[in-house]
Each structure stands twice: as C-alpha cells, then as structure tokens.
Design a protein around this motif. Structure first.
Motif, PDB file in Angstrom:
ATOM      1  N   CYS A  22       0.838  -1.213   0.000  1.00 16.14           N
ATOM      2  CA  CYS A  22       0.000   0.000   0.000  1.00 16.14           C
ATOM      3  C   CYS A  22       0.863   1.250   0.000  1.00 16.14           C
ATOM      4  O   CYS A  22       0.584   2.213  -0.731  1.00 16.14           O
TER       5      CYS A  22
ATOM      6  N   VAL B 286      -3.452  -4.089  -4.879  1.00 16.14           N
ATOM      7  CA  VAL B 286      -3.745  -2.718  -4.431  1.00 16.14           C
ATOM      8  C   VAL B 286      -3.754  -1.739  -5.593  1.00 16.14           C
ATOM      9  O   VAL B 286      -4.476  -0.730  -5.567  1.00 16.14           O
ATOM     10  N   ASN B 287      -2.967  -2.021  -6.633  1.00 12.31           N
ATOM     11  CA  ASN B 287      -2.967  -1.141  -7.806  1.00 12.31           C
ATOM     12  C   ASN B 287      -4.320  -1.136  -8.502  1.00 12.31           C
ATOM     13  O   ASN B 287      -4.735  -0.129  -9.084  1.00 12.31           O
TER      14      ASN B 287
ATOM     15  N   LEU C  12      -7.457  -0.390  -4.856  1.00 14.19           N
ATOM     16  CA  LEU C  12      -7.403   0.639  -3.828  1.00 14.19           C
ATOM     17  C   LEU C  12      -7.109   2.004  -4.441  1.00 14.19           C
ATOM     18  O   LEU C  12      -6.325   2.105  -5.394  1.00 14.19           O
TER      19      LEU C  12
ATOM     20  N   GLN D 247      -5.541   5.780  -4.954  1.00 14.79           N
ATOM     21  CA  GLN D 247      -4.234   6.373  -4.700  1.00 14.79           C
ATOM     22  C   GLN D 247      -4.356   7.546  -3.733  1.00 14.79           C
ATOM     23  O   GLN D 247      -5.346   8.273  -3.738  1.00 14.79           O
TER      24      GLN D 247
ATOM     25  N   ALA E 296       2.437   6.748  -6.503  1.00 14.06           N
ATOM     26  CA  ALA E 296       1.371   7.665  -6.894  1.00 14.06           C
ATOM     27  C   ALA E 296       1.831   9.117  -6.873  1.00 14.06           C
ATOM     28  O   ALA E 296       1.316   9.953  -7.622  1.00 14.06           O
TER      29      ALA E 296
ATOM     30  N   CYS F 185       2.695   1.426  -3.606  1.00 12.47           N
ATOM     31  CA  CYS F 185       1.864   1.744  -4.780  1.00 12.47           C
ATOM     32  C   CYS F 185       1.029   3.001  -4.600  1.00 12.47           C
ATOM     33  O   CYS F 185       1.034   3.888  -5.460  1.00 12.47           O
ATOM     34  N   GLN F 186       0.320   3.066  -3.479  1.00 10.60           N
ATOM     35  CA  GLN F 186      -0.687   4.104  -3.328  1.00 10.60           C
ATOM     36  C   GLN F 186      -0.146   5.430  -2.800  1.00 10.60           C
ATOM     37  O   GLN F 186      -0.823   6.451  -2.893  1.00 10.60           O
TER      38      GLN F 186
END
Length: 274
Positions: free
Chosen positions: A17, A89-90, A93, A95, A25, A20-21
């Motif tokens: 998380c 998560v990509n 979830l 960003q 991001a 990626c987020q």
C-alpha cells in the motif's frame, strides 16, 4: 511458523500500500528492488510486478544453492506476498495523491510500520536481505552499509526521469521509514543504565526498590581520589525514573556521582523492550 507467515503477509500488504498508493502515486522512489522496478517502469512502461519477478528470480536461484532452505522459504514467501499485493492494491485501492512532503512523511510512516512488523519476525524479508547476508559473510560489509549504498544508488538513479527535488523527498521518506521501523522494533520508551557511586548507597537502593519499584545491583568500587572503597549501584530505569533518582541523590548534597546511558535490547522482569 503460521504466526510468522501471518504477520509477514500483513506487513507486506501494508508495504505494498505504501509502495503503490503513496510513493509511486506521488512520483517518489522506494528503496531496494521496489525502487529499481519503479525506475524501469517509468523508463520502459513495463509492468511493475513483472519487473519485480525478473529482478528477484536470479537472486533466489543463486541463493537456493547457497543458503538454508528455511531462510530462502521465508524470504521467498515475503517477497511473493509483496509482489502479489502490488497487483491487488494497484487495481482495487485508491491512490493517496497529495503534496510531496506529505507523501514523503506518510509513505515513510506506513512503510516503517510494515518494515517493523516484518523485521520483528526475525526472517529475511526478500532478495535484498540475502545479498546483504552474503556481503556481510564474504566481504565483511556491514548490513547497514549495504542498505545505505544500494538505497542511495536506487534513489539517485531516478534523476534519469525526475528532478533533484523528488530525490530529496524520497530521501526524507527513507529516513522517516527507518526511524519508524526502529521505534517499532526497539520501542518508544527510552531506558537508561544508571551507575551511582555514593556513600548513601543503602538509602538510594531503598528508594529505587520501594519508590520506583525497580531492581538494583551492588558492585564493590574504589574512589581513586581518596583511595576509599565505595559501593557502585547499577539500575535500569525509564526517563521519568531517572529524573527522580537524580533529584533524590542531589538531596544528600555530598560527592555522590551519577552516570546514565541509553540502553536498548532490555529483556526481563518489568521490561518489554527486545
């Protein structure tokens, strides 16, 4: 074993998380193979999950013939969970898009929590850990120095497509992450190893035991200024208790001497820092 695997899976989900987020991001660069995957992704457009697998596979094949299977199993499971979660998560979830400094701090905090959870399981958490172990055993390079070198190279490699400002924010994120990880492993409470040389050792020891509810140890010492035997008191206390001891010893208005140093890795009755 099941408990270790559970917490590794939880930690790697949180790590994915953050990676990626938050970091990716907001155009920040993570450390290790995740950071390299980000750099190659932005240069070539290749899938991040595929890049993670391609970069790690040769290391795991080499390590399979060099290290214990148990160690490789945990490292492989940990890395697999991270790679798997990256794809999840990509896709599902949202960003966390924000300004760079907020992204650096929040990414460092979330990544540090993940790192602390995984490292408390005392297992290799990926191919980078295996390489670090090899360099320590064969080349004498400390693990800390290895991570400093590799992470610096990874972050500064992003200059190819980014700018120095984002590199600075990525370094801030790495620093925050290391601090949070250390706090989760060592603990937030500070403890001190206190040495007290005083003629009032019985009164001081009674104060430590009765008022502070801490243990104390006597060590026979010698005051070299007057070649006089004195009793050295040793105790481990927290910050508030250290202040109380200082005030109590000062109340004697004599030549009592106190020396205190921060102490980590405390295990035993009354302490929960490992």
């Amino acid at each position: 074993m099941k408990k270790k695997l559970f917490w590794i899976a939880i930690g790697q989900f949180i790590s994915a998380c953050a990676y990626c987020q938050i970091l990716n991001a907001n155009n920040l660069v993570a450390t290790g193979l995740g950071g390299l995957a980000t750099v190659f992704n932005r240069l070539t457009g290749a899938d991040v999950q595929l890049l993670l697998i391609i970069m790690a596979l040769p290391i795991f094949v080499w390590a399979f013939f060099s290290y214990s299977k148990k160690q490789i199993f945990y490292a492989g499971f940990s890395y697999f969970m991270f790679t798997f979660y990256v794809g999840i998560v990509n896709r599902f979830l949202p960003q966390f898009l924000t300004d760079p400094i907020a992204a650096a701090i929040s990414g460092g905090v979330v990544g540090g929590i993940a790192g602390g959870i995984i490292m408390k399981q005392r297992v290799a958490n990926g191919p980078e850990s295996i390489v670090a172990l090899y360099l320590k055993e064969k080349k004498g390079l400390s693990i800390g120095s290895y991570y400093l070198i590799i992470n610096t190279v990874v972050i500064f490699s992003s200059i190819i497509y980014g700018d120095m400002t984002m590199i600075v924010y990525s370094l801030i994120c790495t620093f925050v992450q290391s601090v949070v990880t250390d706090k989760l492993i060592i603990g937030f409470e500070k403890y001190y190893n206190v040495n007290i040389m005083s003629d009032q050792y019985l009164e001081i020891t009674q104060f430590i035991r009765n008022d502070l509810n801490r243990g104390a140890t006597f060590i026979q010492g010698m005051d070299t200024s007057n070649v006089k035997k004195k009793m050295l008191i040793q105790a481990v206390v927290n910050q508030q208790e250290l202040i109380a001891i200082k005030e109590f010893v000062k109340s004697f208005h004599d030549d009592s001497f106190i020396c205190a140093s921060i102490s980590n890795n405390i295990i035993g009755r009354g302490f929960d820092v490992e």
